[in-house]
Design a protein around this motif. Structure first.
Motif, PDB file in Angstrom:
ATOM      1  N   LEU A 218       0.872  -1.353  -0.003  1.00 14.80           N
ATOM      2  CA  LEU A 218       0.011   0.136   0.187  1.00 14.80           C
ATOM      3  C   LEU A 218       0.959   1.215  -0.047  1.00 14.80           C
ATOM      4  CD1 LEU A 218      -3.221   0.927   0.688  1.00 14.80           C
ATOM      5  CD2 LEU A 218      -2.366   1.191   2.794  1.00 14.80           C
ATOM      6  N   TRP A 219       1.872   1.443   0.859  1.00 11.36           N
ATOM      7  CA  TRP A 219       2.632   2.383   0.923  1.00 11.36           C
ATOM      8  C   TRP A 219       3.548   2.979  -0.217  1.00 11.36           C
ATOM      9  CZ3 TRP A 219       0.491   6.060   4.100  1.00 11.36           C
ATOM     10  CH2 TRP A 219      -0.178   5.429   5.194  1.00 11.36           C
ATOM     11  N   GLY A 220       3.919   1.642  -0.742  1.00  6.66           N
ATOM     12  CA  GLY A 220       4.902   1.766  -1.765  1.00  6.66           C
ATOM     13  C   GLY A 220       3.950   2.294  -3.102  1.00  6.66           C
ATOM     14  N   THR A 221       3.012   1.667  -3.071  1.00  7.95           N
ATOM     15  CA  THR A 221       1.974   2.069  -4.488  1.00  7.95           C
ATOM     16  C   THR A 221       1.661   3.889  -4.222  1.00  7.95           C
ATOM     17  OG1 THR A 221       1.060  -0.201  -4.569  1.00  7.95           O
ATOM     18  CG2 THR A 221      -0.174   1.818  -5.436  1.00  7.95           C
ATOM     19  N   LEU A 222       1.511   4.156  -3.063  1.00  4.81           N
ATOM     20  CA  LEU A 222       1.274   5.530  -2.635  1.00  4.81           C
ATOM     21  C   LEU A 222       2.245   6.344  -3.315  1.00  4.81           C
ATOM     22  CD1 LEU A 222      -1.243   7.209  -1.698  1.00  4.81           C
ATOM     23  CD2 LEU A 222      -0.028   7.272   0.597  1.00  4.81           C
ATOM     24  N   GLU A 223       3.346   5.817  -2.872  1.00  3.97           N
ATOM     25  CA  GLU A 223       4.914   6.683  -3.140  1.00  3.97           C
ATOM     26  C   GLU A 223       4.920   6.945  -4.591  1.00  3.97           C
ATOM     27  OE1 GLU A 223       9.374   5.987  -2.317  1.00  3.97           O
ATOM     28  OE2 GLU A 223       8.034   5.728  -0.376  1.00  3.97           O
TER      29      GLU A 223
ATOM     30  N   LEU B 220       2.676   6.897  -6.617  1.00  2.87           N
ATOM     31  CA  LEU B 220       1.781   7.865  -7.095  1.00  2.87           C
ATOM     32  C   LEU B 220       2.064   9.317  -6.764  1.00  2.87           C
ATOM     33  CD1 LEU B 220      -1.551   6.232  -6.539  1.00  2.87           C
ATOM     34  CD2 LEU B 220      -0.125   6.035  -8.545  1.00  2.87           C
ATOM     35  N   GLU B 221       3.206   9.542  -6.030  1.00  2.05           N
ATOM     36  CA  GLU B 221       3.555  10.762  -5.467  1.00  2.05           C
ATOM     37  C   GLU B 221       2.549  11.487  -4.409  1.00  2.05           C
ATOM     38  OE1 GLU B 221       5.120  13.233  -8.707  1.00  2.05           O
ATOM     39  OE2 GLU B 221       6.656  11.762  -8.994  1.00  2.05           O
ATOM     40  N   GLU B 222       1.959  10.665  -3.773  1.00  3.29           N
ATOM     41  CA  GLU B 222       0.762  11.106  -2.803  1.00  3.29           C
ATOM     42  C   GLU B 222       1.224  10.730  -1.383  1.00  3.29           C
ATOM     43  OE1 GLU B 222      -1.750  12.647  -3.122  1.00  3.29           O
ATOM     44  OE2 GLU B 222      -2.528  12.316  -5.292  1.00  3.29           O
TER      45      GLU B 222
ATOM     46  N   TRP C  97      -5.271   4.078   0.644  1.00  6.02           N
ATOM     47  CA  TRP C  97      -6.285   3.229  -0.368  1.00  6.02           C
ATOM     48  C   TRP C  97      -7.180   4.274  -0.955  1.00  6.02           C
ATOM     49  CZ3 TRP C  97      -5.527  -0.472  -3.112  1.00  6.02           C
ATOM     50  CH2 TRP C  97      -6.589  -1.153  -3.675  1.00  6.02           C
ATOM     51  N   ALA C  98      -7.985   5.130  -0.160  1.00  5.21           N
ATOM     52  CA  ALA C  98      -8.606   5.831  -1.044  1.00  5.21           C
ATOM     53  C   ALA C  98      -8.263   6.839  -2.171  1.00  5.21           C
ATOM     54  CB  ALA C  98      -9.492   6.762  -0.006  1.00  5.21           C
ATOM     55  N   LYS C  99      -6.792   7.252  -1.979  1.00  2.00           N
ATOM     56  CA  LYS C  99      -6.053   7.814  -2.908  1.00  2.00           C
ATOM     57  C   LYS C  99      -5.738   7.140  -4.088  1.00  2.00           C
ATOM     58  CE  LYS C  99      -4.570  11.692  -0.005  1.00  2.00           C
ATOM     59  NZ  LYS C  99      -3.411  12.657   0.222  1.00  2.00           N
TER      60      LYS C  99
ATOM     61  N   ALA D 157      -9.113   6.484  -6.041  1.00  2.00           N
ATOM     62  CA  ALA D 157      -9.275   7.432  -7.008  1.00  2.00           C
ATOM     63  C   ALA D 157      -8.506   7.511  -8.097  1.00  2.00           C
ATOM     64  CB  ALA D 157      -9.259   8.635  -5.890  1.00  2.00           C
ATOM     65  N   PHE D 158      -7.032   7.381  -7.857  1.00  2.00           N
ATOM     66  CA  PHE D 158      -5.939   7.796  -8.977  1.00  2.00           C
ATOM     67  C   PHE D 158      -6.282   6.445 -10.020  1.00  2.00           C
ATOM     68  CE2 PHE D 158      -2.137   6.066 -11.193  1.00  2.00           C
ATOM     69  CZ  PHE D 158      -1.616   7.330 -11.561  1.00  2.00           C
TER      70      PHE D 158
END
Length: 128
Positions: A66-71, A73-75, A84-86, A89-90
């Protein structure tokens, strides 16, 4: 944020297991089993195999980073739920399909590219 017309599919745990049982993977391609065809046991698909084809996932069974995916996405986010919501949405903004498995103790959600979801019979094809 989320497109209300974006494809979101909700399956029961039994429907999810039946969906996985209808799949096979050969030469890194995921596809539907054809009736009457024989498949090697090595071509069976479980959640772990499917995870290699998902854009992102939130699963109790498979670590989706989760955190690697968010990173990627530069979020940033304060909580896993916000992260997860971000991510959702992406990917929904980019035409992906969200597959939710209802009735599980922990969230079970998978984001699949629309083309893959069509090929796997999760959403109707444009020609159909």
């Amino acid at each position: 944020m989320n497109d209300p017309t974006a494809p979101v599919l909700t399956l029961t745990p039994d429907e999810w297991e039946a969906f996985l049982a209808r799949l096979y993977e050969r030469d890194d391609r995921l596809d539907l089993r054809a009736p009457g065809e024989t498949y090697s046991p090595e071509e069976a698909v479980d959640a772990y195999v499917l995870s290699g084809h998902a854009e992102a996932l939130c699963s109790a069974e498979v670590d989706g980073d989760l955190w690697g995916t968010l990173e990627d996405l530069e979020e940033t986010a304060e909580t896993e739920e916000e992260a997860w919501a971000k991510i959702v949405a992406f990917y929904l903004d980019r035409g992906c399909v969200l597959v939710r498995v209802a009735g599980t103790e922990e969230p079970e959600e998978w984001l699949l590219a629309e083309g893959l979801a069509r090929r796997l019979g999760l959403v109707p094809s444009a020609a159909g």
